[in-house]
Every structure is written in structure tokens, then in C-alpha cells.
Enzyme design. Structure first.
Site, PDB file in Angstrom:
ATOM      1  N   GLU A  62      23.150  39.356  56.770  1.00 16.10           N
ATOM      2  CA  GLU A  62      22.209  39.975  55.824  1.00 16.10           C
ATOM      3  C   GLU A  62      22.579  39.587  54.391  1.00 16.10           C
ATOM      4  O   GLU A  62      21.726  39.184  53.589  1.00 16.10           O
ATOM      5  CB  GLU A  62      22.248  41.508  55.946  1.00 16.10           C
ATOM      6  CG  GLU A  62      21.755  42.060  57.273  1.00 16.10           C
ATOM      7  CD  GLU A  62      22.848  42.143  58.341  1.00 16.10           C
ATOM      8  OE1 GLU A  62      23.869  41.421  58.218  1.00 16.10           O
ATOM      9  OE2 GLU A  62      22.674  42.903  59.296  1.00 16.10           O
ATOM     10  N   GLY A 101      36.310  47.929  54.823  1.00 19.53           N
ATOM     11  CA  GLY A 101      35.033  47.819  54.111  1.00 19.53           C
ATOM     12  C   GLY A 101      34.568  49.143  53.527  1.00 19.53           C
ATOM     13  O   GLY A 101      34.212  49.239  52.353  1.00 19.53           O
ATOM     14  N   ARG A 102      34.600  50.188  54.345  1.00 22.74           N
ATOM     15  CA  ARG A 102      34.079  51.484  53.874  1.00 22.74           C
ATOM     16  C   ARG A 102      35.064  52.207  52.954  1.00 22.74           C
ATOM     17  O   ARG A 102      34.764  53.284  52.453  1.00 22.74           O
ATOM     18  CB  ARG A 102      33.685  52.347  55.067  1.00 22.74           C
ATOM     19  CG  ARG A 102      34.753  52.471  56.143  1.00 22.74           C
ATOM     20  CD  ARG A 102      34.196  52.993  57.458  1.00 22.74           C
ATOM     21  NE  ARG A 102      35.182  52.960  58.541  1.00 22.74           N
ATOM     22  CZ  ARG A 102      35.425  51.914  59.310  1.00 22.74           C
ATOM     23  NH1 ARG A 102      34.777  50.783  59.108  1.00 22.74           N
ATOM     24  NH2 ARG A 102      36.317  51.974  60.274  1.00 22.74           N
ATOM     25  N   HIS A 118      14.029  72.938  51.443  1.00 31.38           N
ATOM     26  CA  HIS A 118      12.585  72.972  51.678  1.00 31.38           C
ATOM     27  C   HIS A 118      12.187  72.037  52.818  1.00 31.38           C
ATOM     28  O   HIS A 118      11.027  71.654  52.931  1.00 31.38           O
ATOM     29  CB  HIS A 118      11.840  72.613  50.387  1.00 31.38           C
ATOM     30  CG  HIS A 118      12.091  73.643  49.319  1.00 31.38           C
ATOM     31  ND1 HIS A 118      11.331  74.773  49.197  1.00 31.38           N
ATOM     32  CD2 HIS A 118      13.075  73.730  48.384  1.00 31.38           C
ATOM     33  CE1 HIS A 118      11.816  75.511  48.200  1.00 31.38           C
ATOM     34  NE2 HIS A 118      12.872  74.903  47.693  1.00 31.38           N
ATOM     35  N   GLU A 149      31.486  55.508  61.001  1.00 30.00           N
ATOM     36  CA  GLU A 149      32.023  54.188  61.361  1.00 30.00           C
ATOM     37  C   GLU A 149      33.532  54.286  61.610  1.00 30.00           C
ATOM     38  O   GLU A 149      34.101  53.489  62.344  1.00 30.00           O
ATOM     39  CB  GLU A 149      31.714  53.150  60.272  1.00 30.00           C
ATOM     40  CG  GLU A 149      31.688  51.734  60.813  1.00 30.00           C
ATOM     41  CD  GLU A 149      31.251  50.684  59.805  1.00 30.00           C
ATOM     42  OE1 GLU A 149      31.917  50.545  58.762  1.00 30.00           O
ATOM     43  OE2 GLU A 149      30.253  49.979  60.047  1.00 30.00           O
ATOM     44  N   LYS A 203      33.340  41.387  52.369  1.00 27.53           N
ATOM     45  CA  LYS A 203      34.754  41.245  52.756  1.00 27.53           C
ATOM     46  C   LYS A 203      34.936  39.951  53.561  1.00 27.53           C
ATOM     47  O   LYS A 203      35.802  39.154  53.286  1.00 27.53           O
ATOM     48  CB  LYS A 203      35.182  42.464  53.563  1.00 27.53           C
ATOM     49  CG  LYS A 203      36.630  42.401  54.012  1.00 27.53           C
ATOM     50  CD  LYS A 203      37.058  43.687  54.695  1.00 27.53           C
ATOM     51  CE  LYS A 203      38.423  43.497  55.333  1.00 27.53           C
ATOM     52  NZ  LYS A 203      38.926  44.682  55.988  1.00 27.53           N
ATOM     53  N   LYS A 236      25.194  42.468  66.665  1.00 26.94           N
ATOM     54  CA  LYS A 236      25.244  41.254  65.824  1.00 26.94           C
ATOM     55  C   LYS A 236      25.193  40.018  66.711  1.00 26.94           C
ATOM     56  O   LYS A 236      24.472  39.060  66.413  1.00 26.94           O
ATOM     57  CB  LYS A 236      26.546  41.220  65.019  1.00 26.94           C
ATOM     58  CG  LYS A 236      26.616  42.191  63.866  1.00 26.94           C
ATOM     59  CD  LYS A 236      27.887  41.905  63.064  1.00 26.94           C
ATOM     60  CE  LYS A 236      28.233  43.041  62.143  1.00 26.94           C
ATOM     61  NZ  LYS A 236      29.522  42.892  61.478  1.00 26.94           N
TER      62      LYS A 236
END
Ligand code: F6P
Length: 549
Positions: free
Chosen positions: A212, A267-268, A384, A353, A206, A512
């Protein structure tokens, strides 16, 4: 005291809770043969059974009253109308516009956003058709066989989750790869699997400033150019998805190869936008449209159904009941479907978030719990592993059991076993097993006396543990679209009740900022930045270990 805790409905629910906390679901079911029917709802291809919750009609009445008093009707309209409800960033929140299939105008700053939405969708469609049909050729005139999507967080998880979930609908020639981790291992392993002549890289960001993503994209570009030996070949193999045209151009991707979206897409919440390009490439335009259609069905339902019959509102308010009254600080997402194995991670970002906040919209601190810790795994594997704690541990963690009625694996015999486990777990969590039942069972196995009694407390299940069972007719693009939109709106509703901003994420910034300084120190470009003694020692240790490299 916050505005929320002063609402009459908030207090009335505490009064109700004093009595309701003694209810056991086993008794609630026994006293109401219609409970399963009354506490169930169908929207499009989704069916929700919410009867196995610690609720009564009074609880639901109180919760819906709370939703009204907290201003949900007004806030809901404000979101759909494009008002700038993301107040700390002065932005509208319009993922609903991205799947507004009726095309009715939605205005932001007086401008209808629908023409832009439709025009990007049309461009995406054309591009995807060219790639999928084999018309778009790489620099050695070969069709694209592999797509590497480079992004992180919302610019990765949505496309990754949807492409994994809808694998049976994927193009047979197309192999999808997702790289998010700046740990070079992920990109390195991915590049081993692909060939530069037949690979398309989609750089998804975005902001186009995320360290990264840009690091991975740069390395991928260098890898590509070193092999193609022609900068011009980049145009056939790299496209970008972003809101930041300038940064895309500076990075070295022609803006003609950029697919745009806008600041009013969080973004999400962005998989419905051009960020969904990997999805459309893999599934085709028609299936992507079906995904949008499914979300639109849920949007319409959310906007128009009464709160009492509203799936996102019900899930949200029942969640509030546990988080704020029972003090249940976690919520489990348990898909009983291998294709949905990334759904817990996706919903984890979406929820945590969005609502992991401690400040009300007016800047005052909250005096109540907000977002629970969202976690999970495919249900059958969870059984399990961590289900022991869910059955007999000391926490109350509501669980969403998600599955589809129709078999998607097409292997005979498997689906019945899977679904038997879903229904059995929901029943076990609700009913539990009493000491009397344990005694009978042990006696039938031949145990008696002290040996029997010593085992009883360990084998008792308290039950009364809440679950929502969400059944899809089948896992297809439309139903998946509805399912994702259901969670988006649930999270929105909870944010409204808590009076927080669900659409910013300032909490990710500090790390950041610090990482930038520390990166310079690790690279030996900066010395003696102010840190605590622990951080300084860690930096020294790294530098010693890497000295001379
Ligand atoms: O750091 C968190 C975050 O900003 C998320 O909200 C976002 O989804 C992700 O990073 C990626 O951001 P971008 O799409 O700008 O690269």
C-alpha cells in the site's frame, strides 16, 4: 492446561470471583467513603480514578499476586534491559530506549543503542528546523508549506493521531496530510490540496516492502516528477523513514534523505522513533522532546512503582479481571476531546495487533481469552450512538473515559458541558437507576397504575458497569506522551500475564500473501490459481466488470 491457568493465584481469583460477582459498585461506594481516594493515582500530569470498577481490596491483592506469579517483575526488567523478548522474531523490544531521557546505556547484542538513538534525533531536529524556519527550499526556492506522510498501520496511525491531538501546538505554516489507503481516492484528494513546489513527501515504512505504502509513494513520485520535470528535484521533496536502506535506495530516494530506525522498534510502537518525523516537523523539536519526556515519566513510573501503585499494571490487571473472569470481550476508548478523535483507532491497533493472539510463547494454544475488541469514538458522539448498548445492553464493556481538565477549545461554556457529561456518564454507568427510583420519577411525572408499571422495566439501568476516568491536566505534548506510554505498558503487562508474544503480528501475513496472487489474476497475468469457488467467482466477476479497460 496452560501454565497460567495452573497458577495458584489464577485459581484463587476464581474462588474470589464466585463471591465478588454479586457485588454492586453502588454498595461498595456506600460502604467505603474513602473508596474514590483509595482507588486513584496520579503520575505526572495524568490522574486515574479506577474506583468505578467491580473490585475490592481482595480483588486487587489477588490480581497483583497473579502478576507476580506470572513473572511480571522479571519480564518487565527484561524489556527495559533490551533482552530479546520478541522471541518469534528474535528481537529486543525497546521503544523505551527511544525516550530514555536519562541516556543510561541500553545494550542490544552488547552494543549501547543510545548513541544511535541520539544521533537520529539530532538529525531529525536539524532537518525539521531547516523546514520549519523556511531555510529548506523546494525546487523553485519556496519554503515547504505542506507535508504528505505516506505510510500505513504503525507507520501512519501514531503520527496521524499525535498531529491531530496536538494541533494547537502545530506550526502555522505547515499543513499535515496523511495517506495510508491504497484506494487511490485518498492520495488523489490529497494531491488536489497541495502544490509540488511547496510539498514534502515523507515515505514511512519500517520494512519498505508494504504494498500500500510503496504504491502510494510511487504514484506521488510520478505526480511530482511530471510537474517538476526534473528527477533531481525529488531530493528536495521526498524523504524516507525506514529500517531498510537498500529498499529505500532502490525506490529512488537518496539514502542521504533517509531517517533510520531499527528492528527493535515495533511498528505500532514507533512514533517515538524517526517515524515521528511528521510529528517533529509539525510541532517542532522542543515539543517532540516533551512528548518523549512524558513517555519517559510513565516508563520510570512503570519500572519503579510498586504494582499496587502502578498505573499501567493497575489498568492491565483490572482489564484481566473483566476479560478472563467476567468474560467481557470488548473495551471502549472514549476520549472526551475532539483533538483525540483518532486515539481509539491508534489504541485499537496497539492492543489488538499486540495481544490478538491464541498461542503461548512455548507454542501451546491458550485456554483463556486474550485481547478484547478495542473500539470507540469521541465520548460525546458515542453517547448519542452506541452508549445505549453500554448502559442497557447485555455485554459488559469496560470504558476508558479520557479528558483534560483545562479547556483546549477556548470557546466559552463548552468545556463545562463536556466535562459534566464525562462525570455524569461515569456516575450513571456505576449507579444505574433502580426500579424504585424509576417508579418515583414516573409518579412525579403524573403516571400511575398499569401505564407506570409497563414502563418501569424499560427505564431501569442495572448500573455496575465499569469505567476508568483518566484526567489530564491539559492536552499537551508531555501529557499525551505519558498517556500513550500508559497504554503501551498496559498492553505489555496483559501480554505477560497471558504468556503470549505481544510484539509479533504473524496474523497479518496470510491475507498479504493471497492478495499478491489475486492481484496477478485481477491484472490478467495469471489464470486458474487454486481458490475456493467463492473466491474464483468474485475474481471472475471483477474481470468481467473491468474487461476492455
Ligand atoms: O501489516 C501490518 C503491519 O506490518 C503493521 O504491523 C505495521 O505497522 C504496518 O503493517 C506497516 O508496516 P511498514 O512500516 O513495514 O510499512
Amino acid at each position: 492446561m496452560s501454565a497460567l491457568t495452573q497458577l495458584p493465584a489464577w485459581q484463587a481469583l476464581w474462588d474470589h470471583f464466585a463471591d465478588a460477582k454479586h457485588h454492586h459498585m453502588r454498595d461498595l461506594f456506600a460502604s467505603d467513603p474513602q473508596r474514590a481516594e483509595r482507588y486513584a493515582l496520579e503520575v505526572g500530569g495524568l490522574f486515574l480514578d479506577y474506583s468505578k470498577n467491580r473490585i475490592t481490596d481482595d480483588t486487587l491483592r489477588g490480581l497483583m499476586q497473579l502478576a507476580r506469579e506470572a513473572g511480571l517483575p522479571t519480564k518487565l526488567k527484561a524489556m527495559f534491559k533490551g533482552e530479546k523478548i520478541n522471541s518469534t522474531e528474535n528481537r529486543a523490544v525497546l521503544h523505551v530506549a527511544l525516550r530514555n531521557r536519562t541516556n543510561s546505556p541500553i545494550l542490544v547484542d552488547g552494543e549501547d543503542v543510545m548513541p544511535k538513538v541520539n544521533s537520529v534525533l539530532a538529525r531529525m531536529g536539524k532537518f525539521c528546523h531547516a523546514i520549519r524556519s523556511g531555510e529548506w527550499l523546494g525546487y523553485t526556492h519556496q519554503p515547504i508549506t505542506d507535508v504528505v506522510s505516506i505510510g500505513i498501520g504503525g507507520s501512519d496511525l501514531g503520527p496521524l493521531m499525535v498531529c491531530s491531538a496536538l494541533k494547537p501546538f502545530g506550526h502555522p505554516r505547515m499543513n499535515m496530510h496523511f495517506v495510508s489507503n491504497v484506494d487511490g481516492a485518498q492520495l488523489k484528494e490529497t494531491l488536489k490540496k497541495v502544490h509540488p513546489e511547496t510539498t514534502l513527501f515523507i515515505v514511512e515504512s519500517k520494512t519498505f516492502t508494504t504494498q500500500e505504502t510503496l504504491t502510494n509513494a510511487l504514484t506521488a513520485r510520478e505526480w511530482f516528477v511530471a510537474r517538476a520535470r526534473d528527477e533531481k528535484a525529488v531530493a528536495k521533496h521526498f524523504v524516507a523513514v525506514s529500517t531498510n536502506k537498500k529498499a529505500v535506495a532502490e525506490f529512488g530516494i537518496d539514502p542521504a534523505n533517509m531517517f533510520e530506525f531499527w528492528d527493535w522498534v515495533g511498528g505500532r510502537y514507533s512514533l517515538w522513533s524517526a517515524i515521528g518525523l511528521p510529528i517533529m516537523l509539525y510541532l517542532g523539536e522542543e515539543n517532540f522532546t516533551e512528548l518523549l519526556n512524558g513517555a519517559h515519566i510513565m516508563d520510570q513510573h512503570f519500572a519503579n512503582a510498586s504494582f499496587e501503585q502502578n498505573m499501567p499494571v493497575l489498568l492491565a490487571m483490572i482489564g484481566i479481571w473483566y476479560i478472563n473472569y467476567y468474560g467481557g470481550g470488548s473495551h471502549v476508548i472514549a476520549p472526551y476531546d475532539q483533538y483525540l478523535h483518532r486515539l481509539p483507532a491508534f489504541i485499537q491497533q496497539l492492543d489488538m495487533e499486540s495481544n490478538g493472539k491464541q498461542t503461548c510463547l512455548d507454542g501451546s494454544p491458550v485456554d483463556f481469552e486474550t485481547a478484547p475488541i478495542i473500539w470507540g469514538e469521541t465520548g460525546i458522539n458515542g453517547q448519542h450512538a452506541f452508549f445505549q448498548l453500554l448502559h442497557q445492553g447485555t455485554h459488559i464493556s469496560p470504558i476508558d473515559l479520557i479528558c483534560s481538565l483545562q479547556n483546549s477549545s477556548s470557546l466559552p461554556g463548552h468545556h463545562e458541558i463536556l466535562l459534566a457529561n464525562v462525570f455524569a456518564q461515569a456516575e450513571a454507568f456505576m449507579r444505574g437507576k433502580t426500579a424504585e427510583e424509576v417508579r418515583e420519577e414516573l409518579a412525579a411525572q403524573g403516571l400511575k397504575g398499569d401505564a407506570l408499571e409497563a414502563l418501569v422495566p424499560h427505564k431501569v439501568f442495572g448500573g455496575n458497569r465499569p469505567t476508568n476516568t483518566l484526567l489530564m491536566d491539559r492536552l499537551d505534548p508531555r501529557n499525551l506522551g505519558s498517556l500513550i506510554a500508559l497504554y503501551e505498558h498496559k498492553i505489555f503487562v496483559q501480554g505477560v500475564i497471558w504468556g503470549i508474544n505481544s510484539f509479533d503480528q504473524w496474523g497479518v501475513e496470510l491475507g498479504k500473501q493471497l492478495a499478491k496472487t489475486i492481484h496477478a489474476e485481477l491484472a490478467g497475468k495469471l489464470d486458474d490459481a487454486p481458490h475456493d469457488s467463492s473466491t474464483k467467482a468474485l475474481i471472475r466477476r471483477y474481470r468481467r466488470a473491468n474487461a476492455g479497460q
